[in-house]
Write a protein that holds these residues in place. Structure first.
Motif, PDB file in Angstrom:
ATOM      1  N   LYS A  22       0.297  -1.129   0.082  1.00 17.16           N
ATOM      2  CA  LYS A  22       0.222   0.306   0.313  1.00 17.16           C
ATOM      3  C   LYS A  22       0.688   1.337   0.190  1.00 17.16           C
ATOM      4  CE  LYS A  22      -3.639   2.155   2.781  1.00 17.16           C
ATOM      5  NZ  LYS A  22      -5.014   2.390   3.995  1.00 17.16           N
ATOM      6  N   LEU A  23       1.474   1.311   0.345  1.00 22.31           N
ATOM      7  CA  LEU A  23       2.453   2.023   0.698  1.00 22.31           C
ATOM      8  C   LEU A  23       3.354   2.235  -0.585  1.00 22.31           C
ATOM      9  CD1 LEU A  23       4.614   1.305   3.883  1.00 22.31           C
ATOM     10  CD2 LEU A  23       3.321   3.574   3.553  1.00 22.31           C
ATOM     11  N   GLN A  24       4.195   1.503  -0.963  1.00 20.73           N
ATOM     12  CA  GLN A  24       4.795   1.523  -2.688  1.00 20.73           C
ATOM     13  C   GLN A  24       3.323   2.134  -3.317  1.00 20.73           C
ATOM     14  OE1 GLN A  24       6.556  -2.064  -2.881  1.00 20.73           O
ATOM     15  NE2 GLN A  24       8.249  -1.225  -2.363  1.00 20.73           N
ATOM     16  N   ALA A  25       2.461   1.350  -3.302  1.00 23.91           N
ATOM     17  CA  ALA A  25       1.081   1.434  -4.055  1.00 23.91           C
ATOM     18  C   ALA A  25       0.722   3.268  -3.858  1.00 23.91           C
ATOM     19  CB  ALA A  25      -0.117   1.016  -3.949  1.00 23.91           C
ATOM     20  N   ASP A  26       0.953   3.793  -2.698  1.00 26.07           N
ATOM     21  CA  ASP A  26       0.638   5.440  -2.192  1.00 26.07           C
ATOM     22  C   ASP A  26       2.018   6.054  -3.269  1.00 26.07           C
ATOM     23  OD1 ASP A  26      -1.602   4.821  -2.286  1.00 26.07           O
ATOM     24  OD2 ASP A  26      -1.915   5.218  -0.147  1.00 26.07           O
ATOM     25  N   GLY A  27       3.017   5.976  -3.693  1.00 34.32           N
ATOM     26  CA  GLY A  27       4.237   6.689  -4.275  1.00 34.32           C
ATOM     27  C   GLY A  27       5.466   6.790  -2.868  1.00 34.32           C
ATOM     28  N   ILE A  28       5.237   6.038  -1.562  1.00 32.41           N
ATOM     29  CA  ILE A  28       5.736   6.256  -0.739  1.00 32.41           C
ATOM     30  C   ILE A  28       6.613   5.272  -0.552  1.00 32.41           C
ATOM     31  CG2 ILE A  28       6.187   6.689   2.052  1.00 32.41           C
ATOM     32  CD1 ILE A  28       2.628   7.012   2.186  1.00 32.41           C
ATOM     33  N   GLU A  29       8.019   5.409  -0.769  1.00 34.32           N
ATOM     34  CA  GLU A  29       9.076   4.891  -0.962  1.00 34.32           C
ATOM     35  C   GLU A  29       9.900   4.292  -0.097  1.00 34.32           C
ATOM     36  OE1 GLU A  29      10.308   2.692  -3.847  1.00 34.32           O
ATOM     37  OE2 GLU A  29       8.427   4.444  -5.002  1.00 34.32           O
ATOM     38  N   PRO A  30      10.829   3.158   0.538  1.00 34.25           N
ATOM     39  CA  PRO A  30      11.119   3.095   1.197  1.00 34.25           C
ATOM     40  C   PRO A  30      12.038   4.190   1.550  1.00 34.25           C
ATOM     41  CG  PRO A  30      10.983   1.156  -0.040  1.00 34.25           C
ATOM     42  CD  PRO A  30      10.661   2.681  -0.660  1.00 34.25           C
ATOM     43  N   GLY A  31      11.987   4.564   2.931  1.00 30.22           N
ATOM     44  CA  GLY A  31      12.574   5.648   3.672  1.00 30.22           C
ATOM     45  C   GLY A  31      12.708   5.426   5.431  1.00 30.22           C
ATOM     46  N   PRO A  32      12.899   6.416   5.694  1.00 29.66           N
ATOM     47  CA  PRO A  32      13.050   7.213   7.301  1.00 29.66           C
ATOM     48  C   PRO A  32      11.654   7.208   7.615  1.00 29.66           C
ATOM     49  CG  PRO A  32      14.761   8.615   7.105  1.00 29.66           C
ATOM     50  CD  PRO A  32      13.821   8.147   5.629  1.00 29.66           C
ATOM     51  N   GLU A  33      10.610   7.757   6.824  1.00 28.65           N
ATOM     52  CA  GLU A  33       9.247   7.795   7.373  1.00 28.65           C
ATOM     53  C   GLU A  33       8.702   5.875   7.124  1.00 28.65           C
ATOM     54  OE1 GLU A  33      10.923   8.618   4.133  1.00 28.65           O
ATOM     55  OE2 GLU A  33      10.303  10.832   4.748  1.00 28.65           O
ATOM     56  N   TRP A  34       8.731   5.200   6.292  1.00 29.79           N
ATOM     57  CA  TRP A  34       8.826   3.760   7.025  1.00 29.79           C
ATOM     58  C   TRP A  34       9.102   3.723   8.036  1.00 29.79           C
ATOM     59  CZ3 TRP A  34       8.914  -0.725   2.885  1.00 29.79           C
ATOM     60  CH2 TRP A  34       8.604  -0.189   1.230  1.00 29.79           C
ATOM     61  N   GLY A  35       9.720   3.485   8.520  1.00 33.19           N
ATOM     62  CA  GLY A  35       9.813   3.232  10.435  1.00 33.19           C
ATOM     63  C   GLY A  35       9.565   4.313  11.399  1.00 33.19           C
ATOM     64  N   GLU A  36       9.073   6.067  11.333  1.00 38.00           N
ATOM     65  CA  GLU A  36       8.718   6.080  12.229  1.00 38.00           C
ATOM     66  C   GLU A  36       6.655   5.690  11.639  1.00 38.00           C
ATOM     67  OE1 GLU A  36       9.373   8.884  13.930  1.00 38.00           O
ATOM     68  OE2 GLU A  36      11.175   7.386  13.495  1.00 38.00           O
ATOM     69  N   LEU A  37       6.345   5.198  10.920  1.00 34.75           N
ATOM     70  CA  LEU A  37       5.215   5.017  11.066  1.00 34.75           C
ATOM     71  C   LEU A  37       4.780   3.390  11.196  1.00 34.75           C
ATOM     72  CD1 LEU A  37       4.243   5.735   7.036  1.00 34.75           C
ATOM     73  CD2 LEU A  37       3.940   6.035   8.813  1.00 34.75           C
ATOM     74  N   GLN A  38       6.543   2.343  11.060  1.00 31.56           N
ATOM     75  CA  GLN A  38       6.325   1.590  12.398  1.00 31.56           C
ATOM     76  C   GLN A  38       5.734   1.395  13.490  1.00 31.56           C
ATOM     77  OE1 GLN A  38       9.498  -1.547  10.810  1.00 31.56           O
ATOM     78  NE2 GLN A  38       8.125  -3.209  11.121  1.00 31.56           N
TER      79      GLN A  38
END
Length: 323
Positions: free
Chosen positions: A162-178
């Motif tokens: 879902k993140l990639q489908a919304d154009g949100i590539e792996p990065g620090p944001e993924w860690g914060e969301l987790q």
């Protein structure tokens, strides 16, 4: 979640068992929580991995001395060791009176604040970062409760597709969301952690019961519990001979109840000092296990001082090798 027995004897200590105390932690001894504090608990801590400096809260099931007499010594020792962090004491109101009287009448003082919280309050609830704690009233000669420890802040699983489908590539944001934190992107979009993560498992739940002659009081609480720690002061034969006044459970009573509610893991503790642990001792502690196994077919353990158990994320319970 881990817990270690610091005392497993009822009423009086024996050569191999101290009176009631249990250390519980979300992941070992840093931080940890103490349930009951019989006389000599601070001596038991010296033989364990637990430090009073890492202690976050004390929970007292009821006022009887084999569950409380260790409090003044443990608290004043913590002060002498330099503790400054405030400490929650969740207990019946009389415990506050007892602690203050002991300190005031022994020329003692504490270097940290005690936050007394009435465990007998209607709709009691306590929580911190690691646990949510509720109570269940039990049946004993004085008001007594079980504490239900439920895990909080369970790890989240990222919904990567879902993140990639919304154009949100792996990065620090993924860690914060987790971590459960919402994220504001440079383009002004606000990402809600709940929209891109999911909690993949149920919380672990452990019930630590005080003295109780009616295990059925715990029926509702046990529906979602993975471990019940409950007293089994006597075998059924001894319980009938002693009579109802002490208001304790037999191994048979607890085992029948655990089978009835389909409890996966049962740990018995608070054994009468009459039961021996050494070879050839009589009556022997194994009589309690033998009685319980006649009625309960789940995973059964008999507590021993300094035994440590770990409740895994898959809800299996294991006794660990000595540290």
């Amino acid at each position: 979640m881990e817990f270690t027995f610091l005392g497993s004897s009822a009423g009086t200590p024996t050569r191999s068992r101290n009176v009631s105390a249990l250390a519980l932690g979300p992941n070992g001894p840093k931080p940890w929580y103490l349930v009951d504090c019989g006389e000599g608990t601070q001596h038991q801590l010296l033989r364990s991995r637990y430090s009073v400096m890492q202690l976050k809260a004390i929970f007292i099931t009821h006022i009887h001395g084999d569950h409380t007499f260790g409090l003044p010594g443990l608290l004043t020792s913590a002060s002498m060791l330099g503790r400054e962090e405030p400490l929650d004491v969740i207990a019946p109101p009389q415990v506050q009176t007892f602690i203050r009287a002991a300190i005031e009448n022994s020329d003692s003082s504490l270097s940290f604040d005690l936050n007394f919280i009435n465990s007998e309050a209607t709709e009691f609830h306590w929580e911190d970062r690691y646990f949510s704690v509720s109570t269940v009233p039990l049946s004993h000669r004085v008001p007594c409760h079980a504490f239900v420890f439920t895990e909080r802040n369970i790890e989240r699983q990222l919904q990567q597709e879902k993140l990639q489908a919304d154009g949100i590539e792996p990065g620090p944001e993924w860690g914060e969301l987790q971590k459960g934190k919402d994220v504001l992107l440079p383009d002004g979009r606000l990402l809600k952690a709940d929209d891109y993560t999911q909690i993949a498992r149920d919380p672990r739940r452990i019930i630590v019961a005080g003295d109780n002659d009616t295990p059925e009081r715990l029926t509702d609480a046990c529906q979602d519990a993975h471990v019940l720690i409950h007293e089994a002061t006597y075998t059924q034969e001894v319980s009938e001979r002693v009579g109802p006044w002490p208001q304790h459970s037999s191994a048979e009573q607890v085992a029948r109840f655990a089978r009835q509610v389909q409890l996966p893991n049962l740990v018995l503790t608070h054994f009468s000092s009459r039961y021996q642990s050494g070879p050839g001792g009589t009556p022997h502690i194994n009589q309690l296990a033998a009685e319980a196994l006649q009625y309960y077919k789940g995973q059964l353990f008999l507590a021993k001082d300094f035994d440590t158990y770990r409740l895994e994320k898959d809800f299996s319970l294991h006794r660990l090798e000595a540290y």
